[in-house]
Structure formats: C-alpha cells, structure tokens
Scaffold this active site. Sequence first.
Site, PDB file in Angstrom:
ATOM      1  N   VAL A  11       0.763  -1.124  -0.082  1.00 14.55           N
ATOM      2  CA  VAL A  11       0.034  -0.012   0.116  1.00 14.55           C
ATOM      3  C   VAL A  11       0.903   1.430   0.161  1.00 14.55           C
ATOM      4  CG1 VAL A  11      -1.934   1.289   1.048  1.00 14.55           C
ATOM      5  CG2 VAL A  11      -1.850  -1.303   1.249  1.00 14.55           C
ATOM      6  N   LYS A  99      -6.968  -2.305   9.326  1.00 14.31           N
ATOM      7  CA  LYS A  99      -8.214  -2.394   9.751  1.00 14.31           C
ATOM      8  C   LYS A  99      -7.990  -3.319  11.288  1.00 14.31           C
ATOM      9  CE  LYS A  99      -6.864  -5.452   6.626  1.00 14.31           C
ATOM     10  NZ  LYS A  99      -6.761  -5.309   5.255  1.00 14.31           N
ATOM     11  N   GLU A 123     -10.644   5.298   5.590  1.00 11.01           N
ATOM     12  CA  GLU A 123     -11.514   4.695   4.377  1.00 11.01           C
ATOM     13  C   GLU A 123     -10.883   3.556   3.782  1.00 11.01           C
ATOM     14  OE1 GLU A 123     -14.302   6.359   2.934  1.00 11.01           O
ATOM     15  OE2 GLU A 123     -14.195   4.190   2.229  1.00 11.01           O
ATOM     16  N   VAL A 126     -11.536  -0.927   4.978  1.00 10.85           N
ATOM     17  CA  VAL A 126     -12.696  -1.726   4.545  1.00 10.85           C
ATOM     18  C   VAL A 126     -13.207  -1.489   3.265  1.00 10.85           C
ATOM     19  CG1 VAL A 126     -15.066  -2.499   5.307  1.00 10.85           C
ATOM     20  CG2 VAL A 126     -13.722  -1.355   6.904  1.00 10.85           C
ATOM     21  N   GLY A 181      -0.487  -9.665  -3.660  1.00  6.91           N
ATOM     22  CA  GLY A 181      -0.359  -8.479  -2.919  1.00  6.91           C
ATOM     23  C   GLY A 181      -1.993  -8.437  -2.105  1.00  6.91           C
ATOM     24  N   GLU A 184      -3.053 -11.017   3.607  1.00  3.82           N
ATOM     25  CA  GLU A 184      -2.172 -10.572   4.830  1.00  3.82           C
ATOM     26  C   GLU A 184      -0.926 -11.266   4.896  1.00  3.82           C
ATOM     27  OE1 GLU A 184      -3.922  -7.892   6.702  1.00  3.82           O
ATOM     28  OE2 GLU A 184      -5.137  -8.166   4.928  1.00  3.82           O
ATOM     29  N   LYS A 199     -13.415  -6.305   9.654  1.00  5.32           N
ATOM     30  CA  LYS A 199     -14.321  -5.294   8.730  1.00  5.32           C
ATOM     31  C   LYS A 199     -15.427  -5.146   9.501  1.00  5.32           C
ATOM     32  CE  LYS A 199     -10.596  -5.996   5.067  1.00  5.32           C
ATOM     33  NZ  LYS A 199     -10.505  -6.692   3.767  1.00  5.32           N
ATOM     34  N   GLY A 296      -5.469  -4.911  -2.838  1.00  3.95           N
ATOM     35  CA  GLY A 296      -4.475  -4.709  -3.924  1.00  3.95           C
ATOM     36  C   GLY A 296      -3.722  -3.170  -3.733  1.00  3.95           C
TER      37      GLY A 296
HETATM   38  N1  HSE Z   1      -6.197  -9.261   2.908  1.00  5.21           N
HETATM   39  C1  HSE Z   1      -7.376  -8.583   2.628  1.00  5.21           C
HETATM   40  C2  HSE Z   1      -8.052  -8.958   1.598  1.00  5.21           C
HETATM   41  C3  HSE Z   1      -6.554  -7.144   2.076  1.00  5.21           C
HETATM   42  O1  HSE Z   1      -7.803  -9.844   0.928  1.00  5.21           O
HETATM   43  O2  HSE Z   1      -9.306  -8.176   1.330  1.00  5.21           O
HETATM   44  C4  HSE Z   1      -7.488  -5.970   1.943  1.00  5.21           C
HETATM   45  O3  HSE Z   1      -8.001  -5.538   3.159  1.00  5.21           O
END
Ligand code: HSE
Length: 401
Positions: A11, A99, A123, A126, A181, A184, A199, A296
């Site tokens: 990110v 999150k 923002e 989630v 990517g 987690e 979330k 992503g």
């Molecule tokens: N690991 C999380 C997902 C990343 O796959 O949604 C974004 O929150």
Amino acid sequence: MNIAILGFGTVGSGIYEILKNNKEAIAKRVGEEITVKYILDIRDFSSHEDAHLFTNDYNVILNDSSVDVVAEVIGGVEPSMTFTREALAAGKHVVTSNKELVATHGDELFKIANENGKAYLFEAAVGGGIPLIRPLYNCLAANNIKKIIGVLNGTTNYILTEMITKGRDFDSALKSAQENGYAERDPSADIEGKDTARKISILTSLLYGSRVDCRHIETEGITNITMEDVKYAEAAGCDIKLIGYGELENSKVFARVSPMFISKHSPISCAMGVYNAVLANGDSVGNVLFYGQGAGKLPTASAVLGDIIDIARHKNVSMSWNSENSDSYLSDEDVKTGAFVRIAESSDISFSEKYPSAISLEAHTSSEKAYIIPSMTESEFKKLSCIKKIRCENNFKPSIG
Ligand code: HSE
C-alpha cells in the site's frame, strides 16, 4: 501539504506511485500540492530513485513540524499503535488502511485524535478502494441501516472464485492471491475469517455508534469449504462467498462472519475474484450497493489518498464511534438464517418432518441427502447435527434446474 508514509510495502508504494503519477491533477483539485516528505521503512532503499526520502528513524518525522499527515500502512497492532498515538500527540493527522488497529484500538485513537484536534481516518480499512466508510458515515447518516451484508475479503473471494470457475485447488489459488499482494502477511487472517471480522466490526461499530467488539463476532472461515459444497451451491443457483453480516434492530446489534450460499441473482453476487461488494439496507434509502476492488496496491492506496485529500480540503474532518463496548447484542434467538445441510442417508433425522419447508437438492453421492431450509433461528442452525451446514440468506429459495 507534506505527508510521511509509514511502511513501503504494497500500500505504501501504491501511495507513492499514485502521487507521482497524478500529482498535478490532485494539486489542481485540492488547491495545493501533496508532497511525500518521508518514507519510514527499516529496509534498505538506498538504490531507490528517491532514496533521500527514506528514513528508519521515526523521531525525524515526529519532530518535523512541516509534516501534516502520517499515512500508517504498516499493518498489525505494533508498532502501528505507538506510531499513531505519537503522531496524533505531535499534532499530525493520521490516515490508515490498518483494519486490525482500527477494529481493536480505534476508539482509543479517535479519543487521542479528538483531544489533539486532529483526524484519524480509515477509508482504506474496509473495502480497499471502494468508497464505503465515508458514504455510510455521512451520506446515509439519516437512515437506520437495518442490515449490511458484504463480501469483504478479496483473498478468500479470489480463492472461492478460482475454485468455482476453474475447479482450481485451494492452495494454488491462495498462493496466487499472495503473489498479487492481496493476502495478509499471515494468510490465516484471511482464510479463517478474522480479516472479515475486523471489517464487519468496523462497519457495525460505525453504524451502531458504539464499539462492536470482534470477540462478540462469531467467525468461521472458508477452510472447510470443499468442491462438493461448491457444486451443491451451483445446483441451487448460488455461489459460496465469505460474508460479513450485520443486523441492527431495536437498538441492538448482531454481527457474524461465515461462508454463505449467495444467489446468483443477489446484488452482491457480482463480486468475483478480488472484488468486494457490500449491500446496505437503510430504512429511508432502501438497498445501496457498494462494489469495487477490495484489496491490492493501487485500489487501497487510492482510498488512503482520498482521506489525505479530504484533510487537505477540510482540515477539520473526523469519523468515530463511542468507546464503550456495545452491551446490546441481538441474541441467537432473534436472528434468522437460511441453511444448506448435508446429512447422512442413514440419518434418522427427518428434515422434511422437522422442517416442512425444507427443499431437497439432488445428492451427489448415494450416502447422503442435501436440503435447503429457508428459515430458522441462528440458535437452531448452531444445534444442527449434520455432515455439513452452510448458511443462506433468510427466506432463501433455491433456483433448481
Ligand atoms: N487481505 C485483505 C483482503 C486485504 O484480501 O481483502 C485488504 O483488506
């Protein structure tokens, strides 16, 4: 406006890239340039084209009064918690995609932000790139949101989509999600549903106005989903999706994470691959669907930058919920669900007697029977004894054939 990026991972590098590519367009819209002054990372970036931006000493950022906003995109609780607390106390706004931190310590951080007259915005925490938090918190604030149902984890949705559309196995689909990517650092947070729980905890806390503690969110991931289940879902006109579910009724709240049969006619069935979809039902607005890339590099960075731009434009923005834990949870007797069940052929439980509304599905082996039961209480669902049970929406009717 000067910003510091904490963490140059997926990110963080996305924020840098978007600002580099869209700098002028953003400056025109905001009325001032947004400049990356520092990037904090413990790794060596001495050969990076902007190597002079990198530091591994957080105090350099804290002590530089020209840094207006800190973007915490490290993830996890520590050191993110300490860095966030210190940045707010030093008079800097903080924006985040984290999150886990927002779900577990958000209320404490909102308080510190408030005491220091600064913003703590999330923002990107989630729905990745989907504008979701702000529309729910601001645009729909006149509504009582009664129900929220969301595909909130890109990794598991990607895995399930690969299983459904390509018959691909779980492990290779997970590997591909990691390479892209999406996952987690510890993918168990994705596949065991913890990421979705964080979330839905954030969403229900925002809507309810008090913290909905993750510990009160029953959480089941997708590790037990088999190709057999996927085929039964297909036969019932559904896909299996990992769903973050929230209900708010008579000042009480309920939240749950579990795999569900989702009808191919449901608005959220559009979410395939890494896409997320969230359906919110408000008493005035009716159904509202949010859809987009939920994970992503660039989608998530786009949401982080949206928060930074909001601060640049308005300075005085905030979003929060009360710090007391909600003590008003709906009980399992108050919440209804549909159910898909597989039972042994030899089982003496007669589902059609106990559940006259049960709809029989064609069994895939001679040793079992399969049914959809359109409605039962959450409590009944938990007591069902069978080979496999997966929730469906309440009052669900399969489209067979
Ligand atoms: N690991 C999380 C997902 C990343 O796959 O949604 C974004 O929150």
